[in-house]
Design a protein around this motif. Structure first.
Motif, PDB file in Angstrom:
ATOM      1  N   PRO A 455     113.882  61.234 -65.052  1.00  0.00           N
ATOM      2  CA  PRO A 455     114.801  61.945 -65.948  1.00  0.00           C
ATOM      3  C   PRO A 455     114.057  63.002 -66.759  1.00  0.00           C
ATOM      4  O   PRO A 455     112.978  62.753 -67.296  1.00  0.00           O
ATOM      5  CB  PRO A 455     115.330  60.829 -66.855  1.00  0.00           C
ATOM      6  CG  PRO A 455     115.220  59.590 -66.029  1.00  0.00           C
ATOM      7  CD  PRO A 455     113.967  59.769 -65.218  1.00  0.00           C
ATOM      8  N   GLY A 456     114.635  64.198 -66.817  1.00  0.00           N
ATOM      9  CA  GLY A 456     114.015  65.288 -67.563  1.00  0.00           C
ATOM     10  C   GLY A 456     113.076  66.146 -66.754  1.00  0.00           C
ATOM     11  O   GLY A 456     112.589  67.165 -67.248  1.00  0.00           O
ATOM     12  N   ILE A 457     112.791  65.760 -65.504  1.00  0.00           N
ATOM     13  CA  ILE A 457     111.913  66.543 -64.635  1.00  0.00           C
ATOM     14  C   ILE A 457     112.788  67.285 -63.623  1.00  0.00           C
ATOM     15  O   ILE A 457     113.380  66.674 -62.740  1.00  0.00           O
ATOM     16  CB  ILE A 457     110.879  65.650 -63.922  1.00  0.00           C
ATOM     17  CG1 ILE A 457     110.059  64.869 -64.948  1.00  0.00           C
ATOM     18  CG2 ILE A 457     109.982  66.486 -63.019  1.00  0.00           C
ATOM     19  CD1 ILE A 457     109.331  65.725 -65.966  1.00  0.00           C
ATOM     20  N   MET A 458     112.860  68.600 -63.753  1.00  0.00           N
ATOM     21  CA  MET A 458     113.768  69.409 -62.941  1.00  0.00           C
ATOM     22  C   MET A 458     113.034  69.939 -61.708  1.00  0.00           C
ATOM     23  O   MET A 458     112.687  71.122 -61.620  1.00  0.00           O
ATOM     24  CB  MET A 458     114.337  70.550 -63.791  1.00  0.00           C
ATOM     25  CG  MET A 458     114.993  70.083 -65.077  1.00  0.00           C
ATOM     26  SD  MET A 458     116.259  68.804 -64.793  1.00  0.00           S
ATOM     27  CE  MET A 458     116.847  68.502 -66.456  1.00  0.00           C
ATOM     28  N   ALA A 459     112.785  69.052 -60.760  1.00  0.00           N
ATOM     29  CA  ALA A 459     112.052  69.411 -59.542  1.00  0.00           C
ATOM     30  C   ALA A 459     113.010  69.971 -58.500  1.00  0.00           C
ATOM     31  O   ALA A 459     114.187  69.596 -58.433  1.00  0.00           O
ATOM     32  CB  ALA A 459     111.330  68.185 -58.991  1.00  0.00           C
ATOM     33  N   ASP A 460     112.483  70.867 -57.667  1.00  0.00           N
ATOM     34  CA  ASP A 460     113.281  71.474 -56.606  1.00  0.00           C
ATOM     35  C   ASP A 460     112.355  71.900 -55.475  1.00  0.00           C
ATOM     36  O   ASP A 460     111.118  71.892 -55.629  1.00  0.00           O
ATOM     37  CB  ASP A 460     114.065  72.674 -57.133  1.00  0.00           C
ATOM     38  CG  ASP A 460     115.376  72.904 -56.385  1.00  0.00           C
ATOM     39  OD1 ASP A 460     115.517  72.378 -55.258  1.00  0.00           O
ATOM     40  OD2 ASP A 460     116.249  73.608 -56.926  1.00  0.00           O
ATOM     41  N   ILE A 461     112.956  72.293 -54.342  1.00  0.00           N
ATOM     42  CA  ILE A 461     112.185  72.743 -53.179  1.00  0.00           C
ATOM     43  C   ILE A 461     112.701  74.116 -52.780  1.00  0.00           C
ATOM     44  O   ILE A 461     113.913  74.297 -52.583  1.00  0.00           O
ATOM     45  CB  ILE A 461     112.316  71.756 -52.007  1.00  0.00           C
ATOM     46  CG1 ILE A 461     111.820  70.367 -52.432  1.00  0.00           C
ATOM     47  CG2 ILE A 461     111.520  72.247 -50.800  1.00  0.00           C
ATOM     48  CD1 ILE A 461     112.102  69.276 -51.420  1.00  0.00           C
ATOM     49  N   VAL A 462     111.806  75.085 -52.692  1.00  0.00           N
ATOM     50  CA  VAL A 462     112.193  76.471 -52.432  1.00  0.00           C
ATOM     51  C   VAL A 462     111.315  77.063 -51.343  1.00  0.00           C
ATOM     52  O   VAL A 462     110.247  76.528 -51.009  1.00  0.00           O
ATOM     53  CB  VAL A 462     112.085  77.328 -53.711  1.00  0.00           C
ATOM     54  CG1 VAL A 462     112.992  76.785 -54.815  1.00  0.00           C
ATOM     55  CG2 VAL A 462     110.631  77.383 -54.210  1.00  0.00           C
TER      56      VAL A 462
END
Length: 667
Positions: A455-462
């Motif tokens: 929670p609170g970690i805004m991870a993504d894959i780009v």
């Protein structure tokens, strides 16, 4: 088990591994877990709706402040973010003093030496030792903002030294005891340290390590003239050079100091430590962490990921020379008031079951180690843990690199006895604490996946243009919002900090991790390896981790590492380095096994991932912390001369074995 999924463009990385097994934690674990699935969903919702309020709440609830903060996040000079900047606290107070009113007699550290001797200290004992050490540092004229380099073996004293620095605002930089004089000298010079704390010798696997003599040599390198004194802990009593004008014995200086030392207040953004990590240019990067934000990450991950309970015995096997040893040995366990095990030696010496015997003897409840250590333990005997009573364990975890599914399964079945959740954690020196990991009572596990972001970690894959990639396609792992435990800068190199971690093509604000990953239909993250470990084979960008996982899934393979080598037609060819279970293969056996493994990979994930060359060895080149040195494997595969520093290698003789032509088999 494995499916081949073709990527759609050169901007993505082909994902070739799909794991279908799933495991839910036992109902008894779920019912008592700190975070349930509904809790996880609610925490994620709160972070989405009020990001600053989310972090402010946990900072106030989990840290003891001398002066409360009013400003949560300062983004004015992004990416040089600041958290809780007008607040003040002391990290050592948060790790020690806060526990004294109610838990002063609770064991803080159970230390087992290489020879088996055991020393236990309570929180009251540790508080007094830290106070004496802090007063000793003050007697040498050290003040807030000065730098101290620590080059010591695993011991109670190394934790004391780190905590003493934090107590008076001195910035410490711990250097792993396996580093060479040159590497140590470079770090001393870059930090402009006034003091070095070391030991006469270290002990590991029945052998002595020459720490003081290495330190003496390091101090002959240019730039180390800033060092005024060397404080020497007498670990073995070995005969070492002593320079009276510069050197001081720990037992002489520290023991005569008073134990009472006030924990001074410092700004939340005061640098706690510098930790050097390897850089692609050859110059180490001095990762600088703050005080409050870093400690908050350590505390929350202890409670969320490790599901910490007040009566737990916690054991993280990492050396304090690495960030894992900082966060989950020197700071996190102490900040939550845990009892932890610290071990000086080699887990397999003097017998291969020592690590399992220690878990039994100390009643370890939470055990945290590296995938490389797990694979090495499998090689020693896959059923060996079954000879030991490991019933005290309730949670086991991995750290350091992605764990292949078959090693995960062995860990789960043979160590955790199919009842302990496995927390496969993704994080980095730069992030300070866990970023993506299963909250063990909140989600099911998939072997090889680090599951979902905390929670609170805004991870993504780009992709390489910053565009989101579809589920099932690989790309670059980024974190799109700053978080408290993020590094603040690179010491003396803010320009490099921006270029490496916050490049313009990621808006200058997203943290670029340097890892490739893909996300499955359930939103689970799968780490595919470092971006620079991606192989470009016939137009397909393949993550090395997935090919390695397929190789290790073969019942006779203990470990594998895959690198690329230039190929005039395919762009790159795949070179695999394999360690078999049992004895070393003969040349004829190697020919047969190379063909079998090549066919195995073809069957598991497709012909595109078939290795062009397989080399067999008794081991892989690893540091003393168990990390595979892939740059050396790349040099061997490309038949390049190795002229870089190999002083941290646990087994330098393996390079010659892997490099010999007779060890090479091309199916």
């Amino acid at each position: 088990m494995y499916l081949y999924v073709r990527g759609v463009s050169m901007q993505t990385i082909d994902s070739i591994l799909t794991e279908r097994r799933e495991f839910m934690p036992e109902q008894s674990f779920q019912s008592s877990a700190n975070i349930s699935f509904s809790d996880y969903q609610e925490l994620c919702r709160q972070a989405e709706e009020d990001y600053e309020g989310f972090w402010a709440r946990f900072a106030r609830e989990n840290l003891v402040w001398g002066r409360g903060f009013t400003r949560v996040l300062n983004e004015e000079h992004a990416p040089f973010y600041k958290w809780f900047e007008d607040g003040q606290l002391n990290v050592s107070f948060n790790c020690l003093d806060r526990h004294l009113p109610h838990h002063s007699a609770k064991p803080a550290i159970i230390f087992e030496a290489d020879d088996g001797q055991v020393t236990s200290v309570t929180y009251a004992d540790l508080h007094q030792q830290v106070g004496r050490c802090a007063n000793a540092l003050k007697s040498l004229g050290l003040v807030s903002g000065d730098r101290v380099v620590i080059y010591m073996p695993m011991s109670i004293e190394v934790v004391v030294a780190m905590q003493a620095c934090a107590r008076i605002g001195v910035i410490h930089s711990v250097v792993f005891g396996g580093f060479s004089a040159k590497s140590l000298g470079e770090r001393i010079a870059d930090a402009k340290a006034r003091l070095v704390i070391t030991a006469d010798e270290g002990l590991r696997g029945g052998r002595t390590l020459p720490l003081k003599s290495t330190c003496d040599e390091a101090l002959t390198y240019p730039g180390t003239e800033t060092v005024e004194k060397v404080l020497v802990y007498r670990r073995t009593g070995g005969d070492v050079a002593f320079f009276p004008d510069r050197d001081l014995w720990w037992d002489v200086l520290v023991s005569k100091q008073p134990s009472d030392c006030e924990a001074l207040l410092f700004d939340a953004e005061h640098p706690l430590f510098i930790l050097y990590t390897s850089g692609s240019t050859g110059k180490p990067k001095g990762v600088q962490h703050s005080s409050a934000g870093y400690l908050l990450g350590a505390i929350l991950s202890m409670r969320w990921v490790f599901d910490y309970k007040a009566d737990d015995v916690f054991w993280c096997t990492a050396d304090v020379g690495w960030v894992t040893g900082h966060t989950y040995v020197a700071y996190g366990p102490l900040a939550v008031g845990a009892t932890q095990v610290i071990f000086e030696g080699v887990p397999t010496w003097p017998h291969p079951g020592r690590i399992w015997d220690m878990i039994f003897r100390y009643g370890v409840n939470v055990f945290y180690t590296a995938p490389t250590a797990i694979r090495s333990l499998i090689k020693l005997g896959p059923d060996l843990p079954l000879n030991y009573d490991l019933s005290s364990l309730r949670l086991i975890g991995t750290v350091g690199e992605p764990i292949n599914p078959e090693a995960w399964m062995w860990y789960y079945e043979k160590v955790g006895r199919s009842r302990c959740p496995v927390v496969d954690t993704w994080w980095q020196t730069e992030t300070g604490s866990h970023m993506i990991a299963p909250l063990p009572g909140a989600c099911l596990a998939k072997p090889g996946s680090c599951t979902r972001p905390l929670p609170g970690i805004m991870a993504d894959i780009v992709d390489d243009k910053g565009q989101n990639v579809q589920n099932g396609q690989g790309g670059m792992l980024v974190i799109k919002k700053p978080f408290p435990s993020l590094l603040r800068t690179l010491w003396n190199d803010p320009e490099r900090f921006q270029q490496v971690y916050f490049p313009d093509n990621f808006q200058g604000r997203w943290y670029l991790s340097g890892d490739s990953a893909h996300r499955d239909a359930d939103g689970y993250f799968w780490i595919m390896g470092r971006i620079d470990d991606v192989l470009n084979v016939s137009g397909h960008r393949l993550g090395s981790m997935e090919i390695e996982s397929a190789l290790v899934a073969h019942p006779q393979v203990a470990e594998a590492a895959v690198v690329g080598r230039y190929h005039e037609i395919k762009g790159e060819s795949i070179v695999a380095f394999v360690v078999m279970k049992g004895t070393m293969l003969t040349e004829d056996e190697a020919d047969v096994m190379a063909l079998e493994l090549s066919e195995w990979v073809t069957e598991q994930i497709g012909r595109i991932a078939r290795p062009d060359e397989i080399r067999f060895g008794e081991n892989l080149p690893k540091t003393r912390s168990g990390k595979i040195m892939r740059r050396l494997l790349r040099s061997i595969a490309r038949r390049e001369q190795i002229d870089s520093d190999i002083s941290t290698l646990e087994n330098p003789q393996i390079l010659a074995q892997l490099g010999r032509a007779c060890a090479t088999r091309s199916p």
